[in-house]
Design a protein around this motif. Structure first.
Motif, PDB file in Angstrom:
ATOM      1  N   PRO A 617      -9.593 -18.497  -4.298  1.00  0.00           N
ATOM      2  CA  PRO A 617     -10.735 -19.386  -4.056  1.00  0.00           C
ATOM      3  C   PRO A 617     -11.088 -19.526  -2.583  1.00  0.00           C
ATOM      4  O   PRO A 617     -10.241 -19.390  -1.705  1.00  0.00           O
ATOM      5  CB  PRO A 617     -10.264 -20.719  -4.656  1.00  0.00           C
ATOM      6  N   ASN A 618     -12.361 -19.805  -2.344  1.00  0.00           N
ATOM      7  CA  ASN A 618     -12.912 -20.101  -1.019  1.00  0.00           C
ATOM      8  C   ASN A 618     -12.574 -19.020   0.002  1.00  0.00           C
ATOM      9  O   ASN A 618     -12.134 -19.307   1.111  1.00  0.00           O
ATOM     10  CB  ASN A 618     -12.431 -21.467  -0.505  1.00  0.00           C
ATOM     11  N   GLY A 619     -12.807 -17.760  -0.373  1.00  0.00           N
ATOM     12  CA  GLY A 619     -12.640 -16.681   0.579  1.00  0.00           C
ATOM     13  C   GLY A 619     -11.212 -16.266   0.856  1.00  0.00           C
ATOM     14  O   GLY A 619     -10.970 -15.492   1.802  1.00  0.00           O
ATOM     15  N   TYR A 620     -10.269 -16.738   0.055  1.00  0.00           N
ATOM     16  CA  TYR A 620      -8.875 -16.323   0.236  1.00  0.00           C
ATOM     17  C   TYR A 620      -8.762 -14.826  -0.055  1.00  0.00           C
ATOM     18  O   TYR A 620      -9.187 -14.346  -1.108  1.00  0.00           O
ATOM     19  CB  TYR A 620      -7.973 -17.112  -0.707  1.00  0.00           C
ATOM     20  N   PHE A 621      -8.193 -14.079   0.895  1.00  0.00           N
ATOM     21  CA  PHE A 621      -8.075 -12.629   0.746  1.00  0.00           C
ATOM     22  C   PHE A 621      -6.837 -12.148   1.478  1.00  0.00           C
ATOM     23  O   PHE A 621      -6.582 -12.543   2.619  1.00  0.00           O
ATOM     24  CB  PHE A 621      -9.302 -11.926   1.316  1.00  0.00           C
ATOM     25  N   GLN A 622      -6.062 -11.293   0.819  1.00  0.00           N
ATOM     26  CA  GLN A 622      -4.941 -10.638   1.473  1.00  0.00           C
ATOM     27  C   GLN A 622      -4.887  -9.188   1.008  1.00  0.00           C
ATOM     28  O   GLN A 622      -5.182  -8.886  -0.152  1.00  0.00           O
ATOM     29  CB  GLN A 622      -3.622 -11.355   1.189  1.00  0.00           C
ATOM     30  N   SER A 623      -4.533  -8.308   1.929  1.00  0.00           N
ATOM     31  CA  SER A 623      -4.485  -6.881   1.643  1.00  0.00           C
ATOM     32  C   SER A 623      -3.133  -6.328   2.056  1.00  0.00           C
ATOM     33  O   SER A 623      -2.621  -6.660   3.140  1.00  0.00           O
ATOM     34  CB  SER A 623      -5.607  -6.160   2.397  1.00  0.00           C
ATOM     35  N   PHE A 624      -2.578  -5.467   1.199  1.00  0.00           N
ATOM     36  CA  PHE A 624      -1.271  -4.866   1.436  1.00  0.00           C
ATOM     37  C   PHE A 624      -1.411  -3.356   1.221  1.00  0.00           C
ATOM     38  O   PHE A 624      -1.616  -2.901   0.091  1.00  0.00           O
ATOM     39  CB  PHE A 624      -0.232  -5.439   0.477  1.00  0.00           C
ATOM     40  N   VAL A 625      -1.333  -2.593   2.305  1.00  0.00           N
ATOM     41  CA  VAL A 625      -1.505  -1.147   2.244  1.00  0.00           C
ATOM     42  C   VAL A 625      -0.346  -0.501   2.992  1.00  0.00           C
ATOM     43  O   VAL A 625       0.034  -0.949   4.085  1.00  0.00           O
ATOM     44  CB  VAL A 625      -2.842  -0.706   2.882  1.00  0.00           C
ATOM     45  N   GLY A 626       0.235   0.556   2.401  1.00  0.00           N
ATOM     46  CA  GLY A 626       1.311   1.241   3.096  1.00  0.00           C
ATOM     47  C   GLY A 626       1.984   2.278   2.232  1.00  0.00           C
ATOM     48  O   GLY A 626       1.439   2.734   1.219  1.00  0.00           O
ATOM     49  N   ASN A 627       3.213   2.628   2.657  1.00  0.00           N
ATOM     50  CA  ASN A 627       3.995   3.645   1.969  1.00  0.00           C
ATOM     51  C   ASN A 627       5.445   3.207   1.938  1.00  0.00           C
ATOM     52  O   ASN A 627       6.047   2.920   2.975  1.00  0.00           O
ATOM     53  CB  ASN A 627       3.856   4.995   2.679  1.00  0.00           C
ATOM     54  N   SER A 628       6.003   3.173   0.733  1.00  0.00           N
ATOM     55  CA  SER A 628       7.358   2.657   0.563  1.00  0.00           C
ATOM     56  C   SER A 628       8.418   3.561   1.166  1.00  0.00           C
ATOM     57  O   SER A 628       9.555   3.130   1.375  1.00  0.00           O
ATOM     58  CB  SER A 628       7.646   2.470  -0.932  1.00  0.00           C
ATOM     59  N   LYS A 629       8.077   4.810   1.452  1.00  0.00           N
ATOM     60  CA  LYS A 629       9.066   5.733   1.984  1.00  0.00           C
ATOM     61  C   LYS A 629       9.208   5.613   3.495  1.00  0.00           C
ATOM     62  O   LYS A 629      10.084   6.231   4.097  1.00  0.00           O
ATOM     63  CB  LYS A 629       8.692   7.166   1.592  1.00  0.00           C
ATOM     64  N   SER A 630       8.331   4.835   4.119  1.00  0.00           N
ATOM     65  CA  SER A 630       8.418   4.594   5.549  1.00  0.00           C
ATOM     66  C   SER A 630       9.260   3.355   5.809  1.00  0.00           C
ATOM     67  O   SER A 630       9.359   2.462   4.962  1.00  0.00           O
ATOM     68  CB  SER A 630       7.030   4.402   6.158  1.00  0.00           C
ATOM     69  N   MET A 631       9.863   3.298   6.973  1.00  0.00           N
ATOM     70  CA  MET A 631      10.575   2.079   7.373  1.00  0.00           C
ATOM     71  C   MET A 631       9.533   1.097   7.899  1.00  0.00           C
ATOM     72  O   MET A 631       9.319   0.956   9.103  1.00  0.00           O
ATOM     73  CB  MET A 631      11.624   2.405   8.431  1.00  0.00           C
ATOM     74  N   GLU A 632       8.846   0.445   6.984  1.00  0.00           N
ATOM     75  CA  GLU A 632       7.669  -0.342   7.348  1.00  0.00           C
ATOM     76  C   GLU A 632       8.020  -1.717   7.914  1.00  0.00           C
ATOM     77  O   GLU A 632       9.034  -2.318   7.559  1.00  0.00           O
ATOM     78  CB  GLU A 632       6.776  -0.539   6.120  1.00  0.00           C
ATOM     79  N   THR A 633       7.112  -2.177   8.743  1.00  0.00           N
ATOM     80  CA  THR A 633       7.178  -3.557   9.205  1.00  0.00           C
ATOM     81  C   THR A 633       7.006  -4.501   8.026  1.00  0.00           C
ATOM     82  O   THR A 633       6.213  -4.249   7.125  1.00  0.00           O
ATOM     83  CB  THR A 633       6.045  -3.827  10.214  1.00  0.00           C
ATOM     84  N   GLU A 634       7.753  -5.573   8.041  1.00  0.00           N
ATOM     85  CA  GLU A 634       7.496  -6.675   7.112  1.00  0.00           C
ATOM     86  C   GLU A 634       6.684  -7.725   7.859  1.00  0.00           C
ATOM     87  O   GLU A 634       7.100  -8.195   8.924  1.00  0.00           O
ATOM     88  CB  GLU A 634       8.800  -7.281   6.592  1.00  0.00           C
TER      89      GLU A 634
END
Length: 731
Positions: A617-634
């Motif tokens: 609601p009310n413009g709430y937006f979150q996006s999660f893009v990446g690759n699980s095989k990388s040592m990604e930032t949390e």
């Protein structure tokens, strides 16, 4: 609010309430009435002594107000993704794309735009269980038409004088009767069966127009009804038992053959006898003149409904129009403001039963859909048993008693269907709603000043307002609706209601000449090529909301997990679109206040890629893009609501330092370079008060192509603010 806060608030809101001042003035009586101070002895909802309710016909929110500044309209920066690879504002009829187009009164017959299909099967098909994409295919290209303030100055002026709700949805993704039945009772399907976990068929629910369309005249020989009568209590029944006075102002022989009167589906009204309260208050002729007389004499009931005639209903394609419907609204408003003492104690709700087929881009909050294999696309902290329509007739066609009269006169034989044969995305068990957004104006001395209220609401919300004010219980309203739909009190200022000033409003009496002039112009059709989107720049005063939402993403070995947290006081629906698999039904998660839910997405075999977008609601937006095989930032977001601060906690699981970049959608001239040591943690925070508590942070890494986290929305501090200052900034 301190004087410093007040000055800051006014500065941020500059431009939010201006343009209406140049419009023609209302008659002196109305100007005087609008200046009346709100009755405010207790400074609570108990100061409301009268509630007047008008439901008009068949307009979507985007159709009326998508171009208005300060609302979630065509300038929405976060439209949902479509299977086509485009976003929600680009819809297809299967052959070509269509975008919203203006019905310009200077060049086309804007006053009488074409009506479009608006029944359960075509609405389900256009909604596509949340996927959208083919609105013009099932609703015709006419459905993409919209107005600006030049076409509907009275409607804009009402919104800019009082309060407009930009998250108010019709209750059922279908037509008139089902939505009006909800409006007058709290549900369009048997609440006892719902409580027992049984999904209703058309025997004990109203998926398409049937039960309110009557034949016969009142009082003699009386109405002849179609379909079996529902037996649960209507809201008038509840009010009557509680000793709360009420009345329905209508001409029973000019209410679009009963279609405007949702109570006609119910046993208590069908069996009402002359002399009984239900008959005297809910079946007889009570005119607008009677309404005005009752206001003048201070005998207005505590709760009143006003039913329009077909010609005054604002329905597309005529014989009504926004101009004619606006004039009817003007008559009602003139009546209820004619006695300043009564008006000072009155709330006027003005909304629409459904959207016709007219396009609205916002994904409707709803219970999770079923995938074609019978699995549920989402979860809920509330029991969902009984919240679905069981279409036991499939795609078969059968006689429609709604058209019996036409058939007897040799007209075309019409049929009823509950599912379009092209609509195979899910099975026979389908969510009832909510449906698309419709306009809701809240007109009262406690809601003046040009505000927007963005709390999710639907037709049960008016009933919930009556519950809160008159200490009643409407049993038909479901627990899911009580969790997700507001009681509309967030739209009111009962504590300090007399500070606001009214802009002027235009005259409405010239609707006949407007319609006649409009008829001389060509039909409002979509252009050959989609044009650019348009929405006015600027903000509105915006009411504080009860939402405190967050989503946390975690990479697992073979899956990506999302946890939906709701620390607020109201339930919310999170919509999740898997951008890698937009052929699938989006998942929906209903999370009550104070609760959390988690779910997982299997990662693409081999690649490990993922891309999920979360809408709320009310413009709430979150996006999660990446690759699980990388040592990604949390990257995890958290919020200090008392200070309007967003904090990012960043973790580097790798064996070497990692460089990330953070950018803000509200301060695009800046970026923040942050170094995270090997196997280390860094925390940063951003204050959001300078842009109305809105945040929009994007996290990227310099070395990991494709990694992205985006967090956007508004931090609720418990204080009023402004609408999204970045709305329409990208069009």
């Amino acid at each position: 609010m301190t004087e410093i806060d007040r000055r800051k608030f006014i500065k941020m809101s500059a431009g939010a309430a201006g343009a209406g001042a140049a419009l023609n003035l209302l008659p002196p009586l109305i100007r005087k009435a609008l200046a009346v101070k709100a009755y405010s002895p207790t400074k609570t909802i108990q100061d409301v002594q009268h509630v007047v309710i008008l439901m008009q016909e068949n307009r979507s929110f985007d159709h009326y107000f998508g171009a208005m500044r300060g609302v979630r309209g065509f300038g929405d920066r976060f439209p949902i993704p479509l299977e086509s690879g485009k976003r929600a504002f680009v819809q297809s009829d299967g052959k070509r794309d269509y975008s919203p187009y203006r019905a310009d009164k200077k060049t086309v017959n804007a006053a009488l735009v074409s009506g479009t299909p608006h029944d359960f099967p075509d609405t389900q098909a256009a909604w596509n269980q949340g996927k959208y994409g083919y609105w013009p295919m099932f609703k015709t290209p006419f459905s993409m038409a919209y107005y600006t303030r030049e076409e509907i100055p009275f409607q804009y002026a009402l919104a800019e004088s009082f309060t407009i709700c930009d998250a108010y949805h019709c209750s059922i993704a279908t037509g008139t009767d089902p939505n009006r039945i909800v409006f007058w009772s709290g549900s369009n399907f048997d609440p006892e069966k719902r409580a027992a976990g049984i999904n209703c068929t058309d025997t004990d629910s109203e998926p398409v127009n049937l039960r309110c369309w009557v034949e016969g005249k009142m009082p003699d020989p009386g109405y002849t009804y179609r379909g079996n009568a529902f037996k649960w209590d209507t809201i008038p029944d509840v009010l009557q038992k509680a000793g709360v006075s009420w009345r329905i102002y209508q001409d029973p022989n000019d209410n679009w053959t009963g279609a405007m009167h949702g109570c006609l589906a119910f046993e208590s009204f069908r069996n009402a006898k002359p002399g009984s309260p239900i008959y005297e208050n809910g079946m007889k002729h009570w005119s607008i003149q009677d309404l005005a007389e009752h206001v003048k004499n201070n005998t207005l009931p505590q709760v009143s409904w006003v039913l329009p005639s077909q010609s005054n209903s604002e329905h597309p394609s005529g014989p009504s129009s926004p101009n004619r419907g606006g004039d009817f609204t003007h008559q009602v408003l003139t009546a209820i403001t004619s006695n300043p003492e009564v008006w000072s104690k009155t709330v006027f709700f003005l909304t629409f039963d459904e959207n016709d087929g007219l396009f609205d881009h916002l994904p409707a909050p709803a219970v999770p859909s079923y995938n074609a294999d019978g699995t549920l696309a989402g979860k809920s902290t509330i029991d969902l048993a009984g919240m679905y329509f069981h279409n036991d007739k499939g795609t078969s066609e059968f006689p429609n008693p709604f058209h019996e009269a036409s058939m007897k006169k040799g007209g075309p034989v019409r049929t009823r269907i509950y599912q379009d044969k092209r609509d195979t995305i899910t099975g026979s068990i389908r969510p009832w709603g909510m449906g698309p957004r419709v306009p809701m104006y809240i007109i009262s001395p406690w809601s003046k000043g040009g505000w927007v209220d963005s709390e999710v609401a639907d037709h049960t919300s008016v009933g919930q307002f009556l519950e809160k004010r008159f200490n009643i219980n409407i049993p038909a309203i479901s627990p899911w609706h009580r969790a997700v739909s507001s009681d509309l009190t967030s739209a009111f200022d009962f504590l300090t209601p007399n500070d606001a000033v009214f802009p002027a409003m235009p005259d409405t009496a010239n609707y006949v000449s407007i319609e006649e002039t409009s008829k001389l112009l060509p039909k409002a059709t979509a252009p050959e090529k989609p044009g650019p989107l348009f929405q006015e720049k600027g903000t509105k005063y915006s009411r504080a909301l009860p939402y405190r939402l967050n989503t946390v993403g975690l990479v697992r070995r073979d899956a990506f997990e999302l946890r939906f947290d709701n620390a607020g006081n109201a339930g919310a629906v999170f919509h999740v679109y898997d951008v890698k698999h937009l052929d699938r039904i989006p998942r929906r998660y209903t999370v009550e206040g104070g609760k959390s839910l988690s779910d997982e997405w299997n990662l693409d075999s081999g690649s490990g890629d993922y891309a999920l977008e979360v809408f709320g609601p009310n413009g709430y937006f979150q996006s999660f893009v990446g690759n699980s095989k990388s040592m990604e930032t949390e990257a995890k977001a958290s919020f200090d609501h008392s200070k309007s601060v967003i904090r990012l906690a960043l973790h580097n699981p790798g064996k070497s330092a990692l460089e990330i970049v953070v950018t803000s959608g509200y301060d695009q001239s800046k970026s923040w370079n942050i170094s995270i040591p090997a196997n280390g943690n860094v925390a940063r925070e951003w204050r959001c008060g300078d842009h109305g508590n809105w945040y929009d942070l994007t996290v990227r890494t310099k070395s990991q192509d494709g990694y992205l986290r985006r967090f956007a929305g508004r931090i609720e501090t418990g204080k009023h603010s402004i609408s999204d200052p970045a709305m329409a900034s990208e069009i």
